[in-house]
Design an enzyme around this catalytic site. Structure first.
Site, short mmCIF file in Angstrom:
data_model
loop_
_atom_site.label_atom_id
_atom_site.label_comp_id
_atom_site.label_asym_id
_atom_site.label_seq_id
_atom_site.Cartn_x
_atom_site.Cartn_y
_atom_site.Cartn_z
N HIS A 1 0.85 -1.18 0.00
CA HIS A 1 0.00 0.00 0.00
C HIS A 1 0.89 1.24 0.00
O HIS A 1 1.92 1.28 0.68
CB HIS A 1 -0.89 -0.04 1.25
N ARG B 1 -2.83 1.17 -4.47
CA ARG B 1 -2.53 -0.25 -4.53
C ARG B 1 -2.73 -0.73 -5.96
O ARG B 1 -3.35 -0.06 -6.78
CB ARG B 1 -3.47 -1.04 -3.60
N LYS C 1 -6.16 -0.42 -8.27
CA LYS C 1 -7.06 0.53 -7.63
C LYS C 1 -7.12 1.81 -8.46
O LYS C 1 -6.29 2.04 -9.34
CB LYS C 1 -6.60 0.83 -6.21
N ASP D 1 -5.94 8.44 -7.06
CA ASP D 1 -6.42 9.24 -5.94
C ASP D 1 -5.40 10.35 -5.70
O ASP D 1 -4.21 10.08 -5.57
CB ASP D 1 -6.59 8.36 -4.70
N CYS E 1 -4.53 12.03 -3.15
CA CYS E 1 -3.71 12.00 -1.94
C CYS E 1 -2.42 11.23 -2.15
O CYS E 1 -1.42 11.48 -1.48
CB CYS E 1 -4.50 11.45 -0.75
N TYR E 2 -2.43 10.27 -3.09
CA TYR E 2 -1.22 9.48 -3.34
C TYR E 2 -0.18 10.26 -4.14
O TYR E 2 0.92 9.77 -4.36
CB TYR E 2 -1.58 8.16 -4.02
N ASP F 1 -9.95 14.24 -4.36
CA ASP F 1 -9.44 12.92 -4.75
C ASP F 1 -9.37 12.80 -6.28
O ASP F 1 -8.30 12.57 -6.86
CB ASP F 1 -10.39 11.88 -4.14
N ASP G 1 -11.82 18.39 0.24
CA ASP G 1 -11.70 18.24 1.69
C ASP G 1 -10.29 18.64 2.10
O ASP G 1 -9.39 18.79 1.27
CB ASP G 1 -12.05 16.82 2.14
N HIS H 1 -7.34 15.89 1.36
CA HIS H 1 -6.83 15.84 -0.02
C HIS H 1 -6.17 17.16 -0.41
O HIS H 1 -5.22 17.17 -1.20
CB HIS H 1 -7.95 15.48 -0.99
#
Length: 458
Positions: A238, A280, A283, A286, A288-289, A401, A408, A411
């Site tokens: 992850h 991952r 997936k 996103d 945030c990654y 995201d 938010d 993020h």
């Protein structure tokens, strides 16, 4: 095109008896359908952007700094009742907002600063550590968030409010015989707990061998066959845990014990066709990654010698899961483990990366001084494009995201952190500024640089 292809039939092929097999329709999985939907949204935005005249494109690539700052400052002052579900995460809200403002080069007024320090002081447990709110039990995650918030604010009032002796006592209580840490009393053990504990101890200059003992063994047990790091042994690799695991191993001087080539191989393939990162395998992208995955690269850049040494090892040696002996438990508290790491070696043929290190806490502070002799291992401009065009909420500020999601503070924080990583990834030392071609859009988009191990601005 991929969506249309899923509706096509497989070409008829003769079997061993010469008969023609019946055609069968390709049925996409739920994961494929979701991926194609996101790709359609993202590529639609990119198509709209490419069709615009040059001046309009320049406007779309601007970071709306003032709107982001207003959104963040308003959130620090007051949140609506819907945020009561985050009542146990209030130091995190402080960190996400204060760090985002610092990245933008903004600061809060004296009253807000005083209120933030006062609130976080009331979250500090009498026996050490910070809870999710006043009167709540201390927790490693909110301790990390509170400490980073106070360091971001800076100044005598903020820094002196941290009771370092009590924090150290709390970290000692959370230490498990396995080498890992518990998130809170009788709480879970995972790599996130290791990172938050070691990061706090390092940045507060209270890290010693008692806290470090066997942490490396636990993290090594969490590196998976894919190369990434899981939250606990036997789980799936992850992005968040991989960052936490690698950063922790650097802070305790044991990064060379990980299979670094396998880790690199895993993380580079987490950048998708959209330009952003997934957390991952298989997936969705996103925002945030952008940091949790993107933030791994400035760490790897400063471990070039260790990576090169492992690449030269025989494959059977690399696959046995051990790249260094365990630290000698006979070492005194403040001394480094006897196993030497790339930090103590002559990295890249230049001066020593961290010369004359005598305390574990010095590693994190001095790591940023290491030269990044390795070039970017991901497409930094594509990630900037995803963040600015797909994650940025232009009308009201804040970041999200992915298209279709709402903004938010979480993020916003990690999209901006990832954007900073992108902008500075080609810079060889921490005292230089990136070239204009490394910053997508106007140069006014340039954010403050972060310390890649702690994610606070330098």
């Amino acid at each position: 095109k991929q969506t249309e292809a899923a509706r096509l039939f497989v070409s008829a092929t003769p079997n061993s008896q010469g008969a023609t097999m019946e055609t069968a329709e390709i049925n996409p999985t739920a994961t494929q359908r979701e991926q194609w939907m996101v790709e359609g949204q993202v590529f639609g935005i990119y198509k709209q952007f490419s069709d615009l005249p040059r001046r309009a494109q320049e406007v779309m690539l601007e970071l709306v700094r003032d709107k982001h700052a207003q959104y963040l400052t308003n959130g620090l002052r007051r949140l609506p009742p819907s945020f009561r579900v985050l009542d146990a995460n209030r130091p995190w809200l402080c960190y996400w907002i204060l760090h985002s403002l610092a990245l933008l080069g903004e600061s809060v007024d004296c009253k807000l600063e005083h209120n933030a320090i006062d609130f976080l002081s009331r979250c500090q447990d009498p026996n050490g550590g910070y809870g999710g709110g006043p009167g709540q039990m201390p927790h490693l995650a909110t301790t990390y968030a509170a400490v980073n918030s106070l360091i971001t604010l800076g100044g005598q009032a903020a820094l002196s409010s941290i009771n370092r002796d009590k924090v150290y006592a709390f970290l000692q209580r959370m230490k498990d015989p396995s080498g890992c840490f518990r998130m809170h009393e009788k709480g879970e053990l995972d790599v996130r707990a290791c990172y938050t504990a070691i990061s706090v101890a390092s940045i507060l200059n209270i890290l010693d061998y008692q806290l470090v003992e066997n942490v490396g063994n636990y993290i090594i047990s969490c590196q998976t066959y894919e190369g990434g790091i899981a939250g606990e042994p036997g789980s799936e690799a992850h992005g968040g845990y991989t960052f936490c695991g690698l950063a922790t191993m650097i802070l305790i001087n044991e990064a060379h014990r990980l299979d670094l080539p396998a880790l690199i191989n895993w993380v580079v393939f987490r950048q998708g066709v959209e330009g952003g990162f997934q957390g991952r395998t298989n997936k969705l992208v996103d925002g945030c990654y952008s940091f949790w995955q993107g933030g791994i690269f400035p760490l790897i850049q400063r471990l070039q010698e260790a990576v090169n040494e492992q690449m030269q090892m025989p494959s059977d040696r690399r696959q046995d899961g051990s790249f260094g002996s365990q630290p000698d438990s006979s070492e005194k508290e403040d001394a480094l483990p006897k196993v030497m790491s790339p930090l103590e070696k002559n990295v890249g043929g230049g001066p020593q990366c961290v010369p004359n290190v005598t305390k574990l806490s010095d590693i994190g502070l001095d790591f940023i001084k290491c030269s990044a002799n390795m070039g970017p291992l991901f497409h930094n401009l594509s990630l900037q494009q995803y963040i600015i065009l797909c994650s940025q909420q232009v009308m009201d500020g804040g970041l999200r995201d992915k298209p279709g999601k709402g903004r938010d503070f979480y993020h916003t924080c990690y999209c901006l952190s990832g954007l900073s990583v992108c902008q500075y990834i080609a810079v060889e030392d921490s005292e230089s500024s990136p070239l204009p071609q490394e910053v997508l859009g106007p140069y006014s988009n340039l954010l403050e640089p972060i310390h890649p191990l702690y994610n606070v601005i330098l």
